[in-house]
Design a protein around this motif. Structure first.
Motif, mmCIF file in Angstrom:
data_model
loop_
_atom_site.group_PDB
_atom_site.id
_atom_site.type_symbol
_atom_site.label_atom_id
_atom_site.label_comp_id
_atom_site.label_asym_id
_atom_site.label_seq_id
_atom_site.Cartn_x
_atom_site.Cartn_y
_atom_site.Cartn_z
ATOM 1 N N ILE A 59 108.022 10.828 -21.208
ATOM 2 C CA ILE A 59 108.325 9.388 -21.174
ATOM 3 C C ILE A 59 109.016 8.998 -22.480
ATOM 4 C CG2 ILE A 59 107.248 7.098 -21.276
ATOM 5 C CD1 ILE A 59 107.416 7.999 -18.489
ATOM 6 N N ASP A 60 108.573 9.576 -23.590
ATOM 7 C CA ASP A 60 109.195 9.265 -24.878
ATOM 8 C C ASP A 60 110.677 9.626 -24.875
ATOM 9 O OD1 ASP A 60 106.835 8.263 -25.939
ATOM 10 O OD2 ASP A 60 106.275 10.168 -26.873
ATOM 11 N N GLU A 61 111.022 10.767 -24.268
ATOM 12 C CA GLU A 61 112.435 11.149 -24.181
ATOM 13 C C GLU A 61 113.202 10.178 -23.291
ATOM 14 O OE1 GLU A 61 115.464 14.740 -22.854
ATOM 15 O OE2 GLU A 61 113.311 15.055 -22.609
ATOM 16 N N ALA A 62 112.601 9.778 -22.182
ATOM 17 C CA ALA A 62 113.255 8.806 -21.297
ATOM 18 C C ALA A 62 113.506 7.502 -22.047
ATOM 19 C CB ALA A 62 112.397 8.551 -20.057
ATOM 20 N N LYS A 63 112.500 7.032 -22.785
ATOM 21 C CA LYS A 63 112.636 5.779 -23.542
ATOM 22 C C LYS A 63 113.735 5.907 -24.593
ATOM 23 C CE LYS A 63 110.103 2.345 -26.248
ATOM 24 N NZ LYS A 63 111.332 1.664 -26.503
ATOM 25 N N ALA A 64 113.716 7.004 -25.340
ATOM 26 C CA ALA A 64 114.743 7.200 -26.368
ATOM 27 C C ALA A 64 116.137 7.235 -25.747
ATOM 28 C CB ALA A 64 114.461 8.484 -27.141
ATOM 29 N N THR A 65 116.249 7.836 -24.582
ATOM 30 C CA THR A 65 117.543 7.956 -23.908
ATOM 31 C C THR A 65 118.067 6.597 -23.468
ATOM 32 O OG1 THR A 65 117.014 10.202 -23.171
ATOM 33 C CG2 THR A 65 118.733 9.026 -21.953
ATOM 34 N N VAL A 66 117.250 5.804 -22.775
ATOM 35 C CA VAL A 66 117.738 4.496 -22.307
ATOM 36 C C VAL A 66 117.880 3.503 -23.455
ATOM 37 C CG1 VAL A 66 116.938 4.807 -19.941
ATOM 38 C CG2 VAL A 66 115.441 3.655 -21.596
ATOM 39 N N ASP A 67 117.105 3.697 -24.530
ATOM 40 C CA ASP A 67 117.225 2.801 -25.689
ATOM 41 C C ASP A 67 118.560 2.966 -26.399
ATOM 42 O OD1 ASP A 67 114.763 1.653 -25.246
ATOM 43 O OD2 ASP A 67 113.753 2.666 -26.919
ATOM 44 N N GLU A 68 119.242 4.102 -26.196
ATOM 45 C CA GLU A 68 120.543 4.339 -26.824
ATOM 46 C C GLU A 68 121.715 3.783 -26.016
ATOM 47 O OE1 GLU A 68 120.760 8.545 -27.478
ATOM 48 O OE2 GLU A 68 119.358 8.468 -29.164
ATOM 49 N N LEU A 69 121.458 3.332 -24.797
ATOM 50 C CA LEU A 69 122.541 2.750 -24.009
ATOM 51 C C LEU A 69 123.024 1.460 -24.672
ATOM 52 C CD1 LEU A 69 121.078 3.323 -20.449
ATOM 53 C CD2 LEU A 69 123.141 4.390 -21.381
ATOM 54 N N PRO A 70 124.324 1.211 -24.690
ATOM 55 C CA PRO A 70 124.845 0.023 -25.367
ATOM 56 C C PRO A 70 124.226 -1.299 -24.902
ATOM 57 C CG PRO A 70 126.630 1.542 -24.938
ATOM 58 C CD PRO A 70 125.409 2.104 -24.254
ATOM 59 N N LEU A 71 123.987 -1.454 -23.605
ATOM 60 C CA LEU A 71 123.387 -2.704 -23.137
ATOM 61 C C LEU A 71 121.957 -2.877 -23.648
ATOM 62 C CD1 LEU A 71 124.704 -2.953 -19.461
ATOM 63 C CD2 LEU A 71 125.259 -4.471 -21.359
ATOM 64 N N THR A 72 121.234 -1.771 -23.750
ATOM 65 C CA THR A 72 119.871 -1.836 -24.274
ATOM 66 C C THR A 72 119.894 -2.074 -25.776
ATOM 67 O OG1 THR A 72 119.231 -0.251 -22.570
ATOM 68 C CG2 THR A 72 117.625 -0.689 -24.274
ATOM 69 N N GLU A 73 120.711 -1.312 -26.486
ATOM 70 C CA GLU A 73 120.829 -1.488 -27.940
ATOM 71 C C GLU A 73 121.221 -2.913 -28.302
ATOM 72 O OE1 GLU A 73 123.625 1.439 -29.403
ATOM 73 O OE2 GLU A 73 121.979 2.706 -30.087
ATOM 74 N N GLY A 74 122.081 -3.506 -27.490
ATOM 75 C CA GLY A 74 122.555 -4.868 -27.760
ATOM 76 C C GLY A 74 121.578 -5.960 -27.376
ATOM 77 N N GLY A 75 120.436 -5.577 -26.773
ATOM 78 C CA GLY A 75 119.445 -6.580 -26.383
ATOM 79 C C GLY A 75 119.727 -7.266 -25.062
ATOM 80 N N PHE A 76 120.618 -6.675 -24.257
ATOM 81 C CA PHE A 76 120.983 -7.274 -22.973
ATOM 82 C C PHE A 76 120.135 -6.756 -21.817
ATOM 83 C CE2 PHE A 76 124.832 -7.221 -25.590
ATOM 84 C CZ PHE A 76 125.141 -8.573 -25.593
ATOM 85 N N MET A 77 119.517 -5.583 -21.993
ATOM 86 C CA MET A 77 118.798 -4.953 -20.891
ATOM 87 C C MET A 77 117.520 -4.305 -21.413
ATOM 88 S SD MET A 77 120.255 -2.301 -17.981
ATOM 89 C CE MET A 77 121.033 -1.196 -19.115
ATOM 90 N N THR A 78 116.498 -4.311 -20.564
ATOM 91 C CA THR A 78 115.262 -3.593 -20.854
ATOM 92 C C THR A 78 114.974 -2.656 -19.679
ATOM 93 O OG1 THR A 78 113.871 -5.283 -19.833
ATOM 94 C CG2 THR A 78 114.269 -5.489 -22.203
ATOM 95 N N PHE A 79 114.121 -1.657 -19.928
ATOM 96 C CA PHE A 79 113.776 -0.689 -18.898
ATOM 97 C C PHE A 79 112.267 -0.601 -18.724
ATOM 98 C CE2 PHE A 79 118.058 0.767 -19.525
ATOM 99 C CZ PHE A 79 118.417 1.300 -18.295
ATOM 100 N N GLU A 80 111.857 -0.469 -17.480
ATOM 101 C CA GLU A 80 110.488 -0.097 -17.141
ATOM 102 C C GLU A 80 110.544 1.361 -16.714
ATOM 103 O OE1 GLU A 80 107.467 -0.911 -13.496
ATOM 104 O OE2 GLU A 80 108.419 -2.682 -14.363
ATOM 105 N N LEU A 81 109.689 2.194 -17.318
ATOM 106 C CA LEU A 81 109.706 3.630 -17.061
ATOM 107 C C LEU A 81 108.446 4.043 -16.323
ATOM 108 C CD1 LEU A 81 110.892 4.657 -20.614
ATOM 109 C CD2 LEU A 81 112.297 4.398 -18.571
ATOM 110 N N THR A 82 108.632 4.780 -15.210
ATOM 111 C CA THR A 82 107.501 5.221 -14.399
ATOM 112 C C THR A 82 107.643 6.703 -14.097
ATOM 113 O OG1 THR A 82 107.429 3.035 -13.351
ATOM 114 C CG2 THR A 82 106.232 4.822 -12.251
#
Length: 97
Positions: A59-82
């Motif tokens: 899960i930590d790798e998944a979080k780190a991966t989606v946190d690097e996406l530009p929309l996430t980094e810019g504060g435009f998007m969040t992710f729920e990981l399951t």
């Protein structure tokens, strides 16, 4: 491990921001697909966002991966990981020999 990453747009980018953001977001997402971290992806039909089926070590790798996406980094998007796996109760239907 398989992880469903459900992305939700929390703060829509302005029309002026969209071209620059998407010019970074799309290639980044495609590279994750080519690297095998994202196996499948879909647009949400109920609201702005995405679904990713990810193949990661944790899960930590998944979080780190989606946190690097530009929309996430810019504060435009969040992710729920399951984390997900095989439907183990189906094993009850198999007769043991």
């Amino acid at each position: 491990m398989k992880v469903f990453a459900v992305g939700m747009i929390t703060t829509p980018p302005t029309p002026e921001q969209q071209p620059q953001l998407m010019a970074k977001e799309v290639p980044h997402t495609l590279q994750l697909y080519l690297d095998g971290k994202i196996e499948q992806f879909w647009f949400r039909q109920d609201r702005p966002g995405v679904f990713f089926l990810m193949d990661v070590e944790s899960i930590d790798e998944a979080k780190a991966t989606v946190d690097e996406l530009p929309l996430t980094e810019g504060g435009f998007m969040t992710f729920e990981l399951t984390p997900v796996g095989p439907l183990a109760p189906l094993g009850r239907l198999i007769q043991k020999k």
